[in-house]
Scaffold this motif. Structure first.
Motif, mmCIF file in Angstrom:
data_model
loop_
_atom_site.group_PDB
_atom_site.id
_atom_site.type_symbol
_atom_site.label_atom_id
_atom_site.label_comp_id
_atom_site.label_asym_id
_atom_site.label_seq_id
_atom_site.Cartn_x
_atom_site.Cartn_y
_atom_site.Cartn_z
ATOM 1 N N ILE A 84 -28.287 -32.743 -27.152
ATOM 2 C CA ILE A 84 -28.051 -33.977 -27.783
ATOM 3 C C ILE A 84 -27.496 -34.968 -26.831
ATOM 4 O O ILE A 84 -27.807 -36.158 -26.797
ATOM 5 N N VAL A 85 -26.463 -34.595 -26.180
ATOM 6 C CA VAL A 85 -25.837 -35.639 -25.168
ATOM 7 C C VAL A 85 -26.668 -35.930 -24.217
ATOM 8 O O VAL A 85 -27.066 -37.130 -23.904
ATOM 9 N N THR A 86 -27.516 -34.998 -23.643
ATOM 10 C CA THR A 86 -28.698 -35.164 -22.621
ATOM 11 C C THR A 86 -29.650 -36.471 -23.201
ATOM 12 O O THR A 86 -30.026 -37.364 -22.590
ATOM 13 N N ASN A 87 -29.997 -36.240 -24.428
ATOM 14 C CA ASN A 87 -30.993 -37.124 -25.307
ATOM 15 C C ASN A 87 -30.369 -38.298 -25.244
ATOM 16 O O ASN A 87 -30.843 -39.423 -25.223
ATOM 17 N N ILE A 88 -29.163 -38.510 -25.626
ATOM 18 C CA ILE A 88 -28.028 -39.786 -25.861
ATOM 19 C C ILE A 88 -28.323 -40.567 -24.329
ATOM 20 O O ILE A 88 -28.730 -41.535 -24.305
ATOM 21 N N LEU A 89 -28.030 -39.664 -23.613
ATOM 22 C CA LEU A 89 -28.150 -40.351 -21.815
ATOM 23 C C LEU A 89 -29.299 -40.692 -21.539
ATOM 24 O O LEU A 89 -29.555 -41.933 -21.113
ATOM 25 N N LEU A 90 -30.460 -40.000 -21.905
ATOM 26 C CA LEU A 90 -31.869 -40.570 -21.599
ATOM 27 C C LEU A 90 -32.241 -41.774 -22.368
ATOM 28 O O LEU A 90 -32.834 -42.626 -21.958
ATOM 29 N N GLU A 91 -31.845 -41.694 -23.864
ATOM 30 C CA GLU A 91 -32.029 -42.970 -24.483
ATOM 31 C C GLU A 91 -31.502 -44.317 -23.941
ATOM 32 O O GLU A 91 -31.928 -45.456 -23.924
ATOM 33 N N ARG A 92 -30.038 -44.049 -23.711
ATOM 34 C CA ARG A 92 -29.579 -45.270 -22.920
ATOM 35 C C ARG A 92 -29.990 -45.671 -21.496
ATOM 36 O O ARG A 92 -30.292 -47.004 -21.300
ATOM 37 N N SER A 93 -30.392 -44.716 -20.896
ATOM 38 C CA SER A 93 -31.125 -45.106 -19.575
ATOM 39 C C SER A 93 -32.640 -45.969 -19.928
ATOM 40 O O SER A 93 -32.722 -46.830 -18.993
ATOM 41 N N ARG A 94 -33.142 -45.329 -20.917
ATOM 42 C CA ARG A 94 -34.508 -46.159 -21.366
ATOM 43 C C ARG A 94 -34.145 -47.353 -21.858
ATOM 44 O O ARG A 94 -34.886 -48.394 -21.404
ATOM 45 N N ILE B 62 -25.462 -39.732 -49.134
ATOM 46 C CA ILE B 62 -25.057 -40.632 -47.887
ATOM 47 C C ILE B 62 -25.887 -39.916 -46.746
ATOM 48 O O ILE B 62 -26.160 -41.044 -45.825
ATOM 49 N N GLY B 63 -26.081 -38.749 -46.725
ATOM 50 C CA GLY B 63 -26.652 -38.232 -45.594
ATOM 51 C C GLY B 63 -28.462 -38.924 -45.342
ATOM 52 O O GLY B 63 -28.603 -39.408 -44.396
ATOM 53 N N PHE B 64 -28.812 -39.098 -46.537
ATOM 54 C CA PHE B 64 -30.375 -39.571 -46.509
ATOM 55 C C PHE B 64 -30.334 -41.064 -46.317
ATOM 56 O O PHE B 64 -31.020 -41.505 -45.711
ATOM 57 N N LEU B 65 -29.117 -41.686 -46.857
ATOM 58 C CA LEU B 65 -29.178 -43.227 -46.673
ATOM 59 C C LEU B 65 -28.998 -43.396 -45.192
ATOM 60 O O LEU B 65 -29.663 -44.084 -44.496
ATOM 61 N N PHE B 66 -28.049 -42.576 -44.717
ATOM 62 C CA PHE B 66 -27.994 -42.716 -43.113
ATOM 63 C C PHE B 66 -29.306 -42.380 -42.419
ATOM 64 O O PHE B 66 -29.482 -43.259 -41.166
ATOM 65 N N GLN B 67 -29.712 -41.434 -42.906
ATOM 66 C CA GLN B 67 -31.077 -41.105 -42.148
ATOM 67 C C GLN B 67 -32.277 -42.139 -42.043
ATOM 68 O O GLN B 67 -32.793 -42.369 -41.171
ATOM 69 N N GLY C 103 -34.911 -36.749 -33.882
ATOM 70 C CA GLY C 103 -35.285 -35.438 -34.302
ATOM 71 C C GLY C 103 -34.397 -34.502 -33.464
ATOM 72 O O GLY C 103 -33.835 -33.566 -33.926
ATOM 73 N N ILE C 104 -34.179 -34.795 -32.208
ATOM 74 C CA ILE C 104 -33.321 -34.272 -31.244
ATOM 75 C C ILE C 104 -31.758 -34.054 -31.913
ATOM 76 O O ILE C 104 -31.108 -33.091 -31.710
ATOM 77 N N VAL C 105 -31.334 -35.294 -32.396
ATOM 78 C CA VAL C 105 -30.065 -35.363 -32.787
ATOM 79 C C VAL C 105 -29.789 -34.585 -33.933
ATOM 80 O O VAL C 105 -28.638 -33.921 -34.187
ATOM 81 N N TYR C 106 -30.798 -34.272 -34.826
ATOM 82 C CA TYR C 106 -30.646 -33.515 -35.998
ATOM 83 C C TYR C 106 -30.679 -32.054 -35.632
ATOM 84 O O TYR C 106 -30.163 -31.347 -36.759
ATOM 85 N N CYS C 107 -30.751 -31.530 -34.471
ATOM 86 C CA CYS C 107 -30.462 -30.347 -34.281
ATOM 87 C C CYS C 107 -28.997 -30.092 -34.299
ATOM 88 O O CYS C 107 -28.726 -28.630 -34.484
ATOM 89 N N ILE C 108 -28.345 -30.844 -34.482
ATOM 90 C CA ILE C 108 -26.693 -30.530 -34.746
ATOM 91 C C ILE C 108 -26.490 -30.053 -36.092
ATOM 92 O O ILE C 108 -25.474 -29.259 -36.392
ATOM 93 N N PHE D 263 -25.540 -43.188 -36.707
ATOM 94 C CA PHE D 263 -26.285 -43.009 -38.284
ATOM 95 C C PHE D 263 -26.914 -41.589 -38.067
ATOM 96 O O PHE D 263 -26.686 -40.753 -38.978
ATOM 97 N N ALA D 264 -27.829 -41.359 -37.137
ATOM 98 C CA ALA D 264 -28.442 -40.101 -37.223
ATOM 99 C C ALA D 264 -27.386 -38.972 -36.987
ATOM 100 O O ALA D 264 -27.559 -37.693 -37.899
ATOM 101 N N LEU D 265 -26.313 -39.081 -36.221
ATOM 102 C CA LEU D 265 -25.314 -38.086 -36.094
ATOM 103 C C LEU D 265 -24.662 -37.787 -37.318
ATOM 104 O O LEU D 265 -24.169 -36.855 -37.705
ATOM 105 N N GLY D 266 -24.319 -39.011 -38.174
ATOM 106 C CA GLY D 266 -23.518 -38.806 -39.122
ATOM 107 C C GLY D 266 -24.432 -38.150 -40.514
ATOM 108 O O GLY D 266 -23.957 -37.313 -41.165
ATOM 109 N N SER D 267 -25.706 -38.620 -40.227
ATOM 110 C CA SER D 267 -26.431 -37.936 -41.451
ATOM 111 C C SER D 267 -26.611 -36.620 -41.168
ATOM 112 O O SER D 267 -26.493 -35.510 -42.143
#
Length: 298
Positions: A280-290, A225-230, A243-248, A12-16
């Motif tokens: 962003i990819v690194t952050n997602i991998l870190l989130e998955r590991s946590r 739609i972006g604000f709803l997804f956010q 916050g890191i995802v929104y760097c995209i 949802f964050a990526l879509g937003s």
């Protein structure tokens, strides 16, 4: 994947972020067509209020804010209002590119404040990801730092601080129904939008939107739609992860501007985009590991 899982929150964050990236480009299209920014902001806020008020009436959804979240909701609404007010005002004193770089420092603010606000452990990996993303954004936006007015710098940094506050507040406002959150946030934002329009002499009738209908539809639709997804995303993942995802967002804006506005992306900007994606990819991998469950050993 559970509907409320952290993985769905990241999606949802990526879509937003992607929709916000499109939104700013089409706001430029609308402006070139003669529709001012304050006019778009005012009418999109009115649209949000009408839309979610209707949803609440038709679906019989409560607009009551959970008692323990009323203070948080007030902070969320006020911070959302200040994001737009400070960011839009900053470009009256400094170049847009400089304002953009300062504004997109907000993921750094979120990470640095997270140990105090959320009790998050500030790991070297997390700090490295944030600064990698920040470096990428600087390269993508490509600012030309010239004569800088302190008022513009303060306003742009104020917008970044307001955004960080918005993310923290939204992440803590999880009991209130999504319809109620969307309604009350924009009810709080509306007076700020009207005051900004009045101050700039750009309070106009809805007929002005017909000057650039496609640009208006795209920018308003991207925001809605972006604000709803956010808000959905921040109910499922931490402010730091979001916050890191929104760097995209500025990367999407840069790519879209080349397609829609005919602007060009140079090799340095392309490198910056790659750095943001890597962060962003690194952050997602870190989130998955946590989030991965710990399997006990015998």
């Amino acid at each position: 994947m559970s509907p409320s899982s952290p993985a769905s929150g990241l999606l949802f964050a990526l879509g937003s972020a992607g929709l916000y990236g499109l939104n700013i480009v089409y706001a430029r299209v609308a402006a070139l067509g003669g529709v001012s920014g304050p006019a778009v902001v005012i009418y999109r806020v009115l649209l949000m209020l009408a839309l979610f008020g209707a949803v609440a009436a038709i679906m019989r959804r409560s607009l009551v804010v959970a008692r323990e979240e009323r203070g948080t909701m007030a902070v969320l609404g006020v911070s959302t209002a200040f994001v737009g007010l400070c960011y839009v005002s900053s470009v009256a004193f400094i170049p847009v590119t400089v304002a953009a770089v300062l504004f997109y420092a907000y993921p750094t603010f979120i990470v640095l404040a997270s140990p105090l606000v959320e009790g998050t452990k500030l790991t070297p990996a997390l700090v490295g990801v944030v600064f990698l993303a920040l470096l990428g954004i600087v390269l993508v936006v490509g600012p030309a730092f010239g004569d800088l007015d302190w008022r513009g710098l303060a306003l742009a940094l104020g917008a970044a601080a307001a955004t960080a506050t918005q993310f923290f507040a939204a992440a803590r406002c999880r009991k209130t129904d999504i319809t109620a959150k969307m309604f009350w946030i924009h009810l709080i934002v509306l007076p700020t939008a009207v005051l900004a329009g009045a101050a700039t002499g750009q309070l106009t009738s809805p007929t002005v939107l017909a000057l650039a209908p496609f640009g208006v539809i795209m920018t308003v639709g991207g925001y809605v739609i972006g604000f709803l997804f956010q808000i959905v995303a921040l109910g499922r993942i931490s402010a730091v992860a979001a916050g890191i995802v929104y760097c995209i967002e500025p990367v999407v804006s840069a790519i879209t501007s080349t397609i829609v506005l005919g602007e060009r992306i140079g090799p340095v900007q392309a490198l910056g985009g790659c750095l943001v994606l890597a962060a962003i990819v690194t952050n997602i991998l870190l989130e998955r590991s946590r989030a991965a469950p710990i399997v006990p050993t015998d």
